[in-house]
Write an enzyme that holds these catalytic residues in place. Sequence first.
Site, PDB file in Angstrom:
ATOM      1  N   HIS A  78      34.648 -20.598 -14.475  1.00  0.00           N
ATOM      2  CA  HIS A  78      34.697 -19.217 -14.976  1.00  0.00           C
ATOM      3  C   HIS A  78      35.869 -19.035 -15.944  1.00  0.00           C
ATOM      4  O   HIS A  78      35.742 -18.361 -16.965  1.00  0.00           O
ATOM      5  CB  HIS A  78      34.782 -18.224 -13.818  1.00  0.00           C
ATOM      6  CG  HIS A  78      33.659 -18.370 -12.835  1.00  0.00           C
ATOM      7  ND1 HIS A  78      33.716 -17.874 -11.562  1.00  0.00           N
ATOM      8  CD2 HIS A  78      32.448 -18.992 -12.941  1.00  0.00           C
ATOM      9  CE1 HIS A  78      32.582 -18.170 -10.930  1.00  0.00           C
ATOM     10  NE2 HIS A  78      31.805 -18.859 -11.738  1.00  0.00           N
ATOM     11  N   HIS A 234      25.074 -14.739 -15.048  1.00  0.00           N
ATOM     12  CA  HIS A 234      26.146 -15.564 -14.504  1.00  0.00           C
ATOM     13  C   HIS A 234      25.870 -17.049 -14.732  1.00  0.00           C
ATOM     14  O   HIS A 234      26.800 -17.835 -14.947  1.00  0.00           O
ATOM     15  CB  HIS A 234      26.386 -15.293 -13.017  1.00  0.00           C
ATOM     16  CG  HIS A 234      27.574 -16.051 -12.515  1.00  0.00           C
ATOM     17  ND1 HIS A 234      28.871 -15.633 -12.723  1.00  0.00           N
ATOM     18  CD2 HIS A 234      27.666 -17.259 -11.906  1.00  0.00           C
ATOM     19  CE1 HIS A 234      29.706 -16.537 -12.242  1.00  0.00           C
ATOM     20  NE2 HIS A 234      28.995 -17.543 -11.738  1.00  0.00           N
ATOM     21  N   ASP A 238      28.393 -19.763 -16.357  1.00  0.00           N
ATOM     22  CA  ASP A 238      28.704 -21.085 -15.793  1.00  0.00           C
ATOM     23  C   ASP A 238      28.423 -22.205 -16.799  1.00  0.00           C
ATOM     24  O   ASP A 238      29.217 -23.142 -16.935  1.00  0.00           O
ATOM     25  CB  ASP A 238      27.830 -21.351 -14.558  1.00  0.00           C
ATOM     26  CG  ASP A 238      28.373 -20.706 -13.298  1.00  0.00           C
ATOM     27  OD1 ASP A 238      29.565 -20.351 -13.255  1.00  0.00           O
ATOM     28  OD2 ASP A 238      27.586 -20.575 -12.339  1.00  0.00           O
ATOM     29  N   HIS A 261      25.490 -26.609 -11.710  1.00  0.00           N
ATOM     30  CA  HIS A 261      26.619 -27.416 -12.177  1.00  0.00           C
ATOM     31  C   HIS A 261      26.299 -28.904 -12.290  1.00  0.00           C
ATOM     32  O   HIS A 261      26.728 -29.567 -13.221  1.00  0.00           O
ATOM     33  CB  HIS A 261      27.823 -27.208 -11.270  1.00  0.00           C
ATOM     34  CG  HIS A 261      28.340 -25.810 -11.326  1.00  0.00           C
ATOM     35  ND1 HIS A 261      28.799 -25.238 -12.491  1.00  0.00           N
ATOM     36  CD2 HIS A 261      28.435 -24.861 -10.373  1.00  0.00           C
ATOM     37  CE1 HIS A 261      29.163 -23.988 -12.234  1.00  0.00           C
ATOM     38  NE2 HIS A 261      28.950 -23.740 -10.969  1.00  0.00           N
TER      39      HIS A 261
HETATM   40 ZN   LIG Z   1      29.819 -19.395 -11.401  1.00  0.00          ZN
END
Ligand SMILES: [Zn+2]
Length: 293
Positions: A78, A234, A238, A261
């Site tokens: 973030h 969001h 990311d 991720h």
């Molecule tokens: Zn995040």
Amino acid sequence: MIVQRKTINANVSITGIGLHSGIYTKVELHPAAAGSGITFVRADLHGLRIPALQASTTALDYATTVGKDDVAVGTVEHLLSAVMACGLTDVDIHIDGPEVPIIDGSALPFMHLIDAAGVRALDATVAPLRITEPIEVVHGEKSIRIVPSNRLILKYRIDFPHPSIGKQSFHFDFEHDNFLRKIAPARTFGFMRDVEKLRAAGLARGGSVENCIVLDDSGIVNGTLRFRDEFVRHKILDLLGDLALIGRPIIGEITATRAGHALHSQFVAKLLEATNGLADHESREAGSIESFA
Ligand SMILES: [Zn+2]
């Protein structure tokens, strides 16, 4: 096309609890010399320097961690998203513990922090990474693809079988003010049903209704959303943060589907390989759960 290298004008700091470790840390951004890149500096460990690069990534379970010699800094994405959005190419990020504070779960506090410091151009330029042919990583229903473009466009599609999420998609044409308004405020999210398992694994120890959207089986436990489609926004936040690990700006049109991720990291590794970058890190298996996106 080349872009100006940039750093911040003054030291600025922020303090808070780590989402996964539950440890309070202070993060202090310092101006850095042109060409030094984005670097984490463990202020509590003799100033050990950990470059924010793909080659430094050490863990991707629910968050992105960079490390060196058994020393790590977790949940970097973030803060790095804000760093990317503000066009910073060179900054030292001093931290006195193992995890970047989660603050409110979004990138907005970090945007305000960088804004308070001010951004200044350095006397040097950098060529953004750009591709000439499409590149793709696919893992079952998850994928990320980049096609050539003259600017950065991020598209994301998610599909969570949950009444408050479901299918969401967002098309983000990258630009600082757009990021500030449309992406930076979007908070991380987690599912109640995963909390016990996460805590048993030493994760989510600092997670609370103050710093993430908490979902139970029927809906949102804590308050109202900042955007109807806050979840997919969001995910874009990311993705931009994970793209910082390329080590320079990137240009192209990127479409991510149900990624997280782990797949972001595989994608960055493949991009670096394809463009003769320094991808000396093995690719990783994409995780099956995307709590705490
Ligand atoms: Zn995040």
